[in-house]
Write an enzyme that holds these catalytic residues in place. Structure first.
Site, PDB file in Angstrom:
ATOM      1  N   LYS A   1      24.414  48.413  50.912  1.00 23.45           N
ATOM      2  CA  LYS A   1      24.143  49.806  50.571  1.00 23.45           C
ATOM      3  C   LYS A   1      23.524  50.584  51.732  1.00 23.45           C
ATOM      4  O   LYS A   1      23.230  51.769  51.587  1.00 23.45           O
ATOM      5  CB  LYS A   1      23.222  49.881  49.349  1.00 23.45           C
ATOM      6  CG  LYS A   1      23.864  49.349  48.079  1.00 23.45           C
ATOM      7  CD  LYS A   1      22.993  49.602  46.874  1.00 23.45           C
ATOM      8  CE  LYS A   1      23.695  49.162  45.596  1.00 23.45           C
ATOM      9  NZ  LYS A   1      22.895  49.438  44.382  1.00 23.45           N
ATOM     10  N   GLU A   2      23.348  49.911  52.846  1.00 25.16           N
ATOM     11  CA  GLU A   2      22.784  50.583  54.012  1.00 25.16           C
ATOM     12  C   GLU A   2      23.788  50.523  55.176  1.00 25.16           C
ATOM     13  O   GLU A   2      24.725  51.307  55.223  1.00 25.16           O
ATOM     14  CB  GLU A   2      21.426  49.983  54.366  1.00 25.16           C
ATOM     15  CG  GLU A   2      20.403  50.185  53.232  1.00 25.16           C
ATOM     16  CD  GLU A   2      19.016  49.695  53.567  1.00 25.16           C
ATOM     17  OE1 GLU A   2      18.536  49.977  54.685  1.00 25.16           O
ATOM     18  OE2 GLU A   2      18.395  49.028  52.710  1.00 25.16           O
ATOM     19  N   MET A   3      23.640  49.582  56.093  1.00 27.86           N
ATOM     20  CA  MET A   3      24.532  49.538  57.252  1.00 27.86           C
ATOM     21  C   MET A   3      25.722  48.608  57.052  1.00 27.86           C
ATOM     22  O   MET A   3      26.720  48.714  57.777  1.00 27.86           O
ATOM     23  CB  MET A   3      23.733  49.133  58.502  1.00 27.86           C
ATOM     24  CG  MET A   3      22.580  50.077  58.778  1.00 27.86           C
ATOM     25  SD  MET A   3      21.530  49.598  60.172  1.00 27.86           S
ATOM     26  CE  MET A   3      22.442  50.353  61.516  1.00 27.86           C
TER      27      MET A   3
ATOM     28  N   VAL B   1      26.536  53.400  54.318  1.00 31.01           N
ATOM     29  CA  VAL B   1      27.949  53.489  54.675  1.00 31.01           C
ATOM     30  C   VAL B   1      28.779  53.916  53.468  1.00 31.01           C
ATOM     31  O   VAL B   1      28.461  53.603  52.314  1.00 31.01           O
ATOM     32  CB  VAL B   1      28.462  52.143  55.224  1.00 31.01           C
ATOM     33  CG1 VAL B   1      27.736  51.770  56.499  1.00 31.01           C
ATOM     34  CG2 VAL B   1      28.327  51.038  54.189  1.00 31.01           C
TER      35      VAL B   1
ATOM     36  N   ASN C   1      22.434  44.903  54.577  1.00 23.58           N
ATOM     37  CA  ASN C   1      22.483  45.422  53.203  1.00 23.58           C
ATOM     38  C   ASN C   1      23.761  46.225  52.983  1.00 23.58           C
ATOM     39  O   ASN C   1      24.038  47.181  53.697  1.00 23.58           O
ATOM     40  CB  ASN C   1      21.255  46.304  52.947  1.00 23.58           C
ATOM     41  CG  ASN C   1      21.100  46.673  51.484  1.00 23.58           C
ATOM     42  OD1 ASN C   1      22.070  46.900  50.774  1.00 23.58           O
ATOM     43  ND2 ASN C   1      19.860  46.738  51.027  1.00 23.58           N
TER      44      ASN C   1
END
Length: 329
Positions: A125-127, A83, A123
Site C-alpha cells: 500500500k506504499e512503495m 502506488v 508495503n
C-alpha cells in the site's frame, strides 16, 4: 484511570535529566543549534534517495511523496496514497526531528530509522517494491554507482542505501523555534498569551507525555486514558487502532502508541494516528478530554494552541543546501 505506560530510550533519558542551566526546571528542552556530527556527504546522498521514485515498484512514489519536505515533513492527508492510488491505513507522521524519537512508527515496531525503511519500501500500500527490484535500478544510474563507491567500501547495497537515507533523516532537525529561544533565556520573545498557554500545558498535565528534547517521541501511552476514545469516535476499530498490540499481542498494549513529537505541530494537520482531528484546536480539546479528563474553555484551548505554534523551528539546513555534492562528493 488507565495505566501510565512509560518506556524511555537513551534520548528520552537525556531529555529528562540533562538540561542547560536556563531550562533546568523545565520539562522541555531546546533543540541544539550545533553540528550534529553527521556525514554531510551521506546526508546529501540520502536526500537524493529520499526523493527518488525508483525505490517504488512502479517508479511513481518516493519517501518524499508522503513525507513532503516543503510541508513540515508530512502530507496533510488523513492517510497517504501509495502506488496506483492505494490508500494507506494510518496517518503519516512527520519525518522532521524523527532522529530524536526513541522508536519509529506509531506502534514503535522499529527501533531505528534504518530499520524502518524496509517497511514502506515493501508495503503493497506504499512503495510496493523489494530490494531485488530497487537496487538494479539504482545501480544503472552511474552517478549513484560513483557516489556509493566513494562513500561506502562495499558500494551500493540495501544496507548502505538505508544508511544514507537515515543519515539524511537525522539531518532534518528544526532548531531555533521561538520557544527554543525562550528556553535559552529570551524572556521577551513569547507573548503573554503564549506564555499562559505554556503554563497551562504544564499545569494541566500535557507535559507528562510531551516533554524532553522533542516535546514527545520518547515514550508510549494509551489513547484514551480518561475516556473511551474509540467508542466515542463512532467508527469501526481498525488494525491501525490496536497500536502496540499488533507488535506484542499483549492486552496491556491495546490502543497504546508512541507519543508523537509536538515540534512543528502547527504544520502537520490532521492529527492523531487516525487523522481524525482536522485542526490543532480540535486536537488539543480532544487530548484534554481523553488523556487528562478535562474540558477546556475556548480561551484555554486558544492559549495552548498559541504556545504550540511557537514550536515551529527553522527549515532544516540540509533542505537549504543546493550543493551537488551528492552527485560529486
Amino acid at each position: 484511570m488507565g495505566t501510565f505506560r512509560l518506556h524511555f530510550g537513551l534520548l528520552g533519558l537525556i531529555s529528562l535529566f540533562v538540561a542547560s542551566p536556563v531550562s533546568a526546571n523545565e520539562p522541555l528542552l531546546p533543540l541544539p543549534n550545533i553540528d550534529t556530527g553527521l556525514d554531510l556527504r551521506k546526508a546529501r546522498l540520502g536526500k537524493r534517495l529520499f526523493q527518488d521514485p525508483r525505490l517504488s515498484g512502479n517508479n511513481t512514489v518516493s519517501c518524499a511523496s508522503c513525507h513532503v519536505l516543503q510541508r513540515g515533513g508530512s502530507d496533510h492527508k488523513v492517510v497517504s496514497m501509495g502506488v496506483d492510488g492505494t490508500l494507506g491505513e494510518i496517518n503519516t507522521p512527520t519525518v522532521f526531528n524523527s532522529g530524536f524519537n526513541f522508536r519509529q512508527f506509531w506502534n514503535g515496531r522499529s527501533k531505528t530509522l534504518e530499520d524502518q525503511i524496509d517497511e514502506p519500501l515493501t508495503n503493497p500500500k506504499e512503495m510496493h517494491s523489494t530490494w531485488d527490484e530497487a537496487l538494479p535500478k539504482l545501480r544503472n544510474d552511474p552517478q549513484y554507482a560513483s557516489v556509493f563507491a566513494t562513500l561506502y567500501p562495499d558500494g551500493l547495497n540495501s544496507r548502505n542505501v538505508k544508511d544514507a537515507i537515515a543519515t539524511f533523516e537525522r539531518a532534518l532537525t528544526t532548531p531555533n523555534s521561538r520557544f527554543d529561544r525562550f528556553l535559552r533565556g529570551d524572556n521577551t520573545i513569547l507573548t503573554q498569551n503564549e506564555q499562559l498557554g505554556y503554563q497551562s500545558f504544564k499545569a494541566f498535565g500535557c507535559a507528562a507525555c510531551h516533554q524532553g528534547l522533542n516535546v514527545g517521541g520518547n515514550m508510549y501511552q494509551t489513547m484514551g486514558v480518561m475516556g473511551n476514545y474509540f467508542k466515542d469516535r463512532g467508527t469501526p476499530i481498525t488494525a491501525a487502532d490496536l497500536g502496540r498490540y499488533v507488535v506484542t499481542h499483549d492486552e496491556h498494549d491495546r490502543h497504546v502508541f508512541r507519543v508523537p513529537s509536538l515540534r512543528n505541530v502547527a504544520l502537520t494537520a490532521p492529527y492523531f494516528h487516525d487523522g481524525s482531528a482536522a485542526t490543532l484546536p480540535k486536537a488539543v480539546a480532544t487530548m484534554a478530554k481523553y488523556q487528562l479528563g478535562r474540558t477546556l474553555t475556548r480561551e484555554q484551548v486558544a492559549a495552548i494552541v498559541a504556545f504550540l505554534e511557537t514550536l515551529t523551528g527553522d527549515t532544516p539546513a540540509i533542505l537549504l543546501d543546493r550543493s551537488t555534492e551528492a552527485q560529486n562528493p
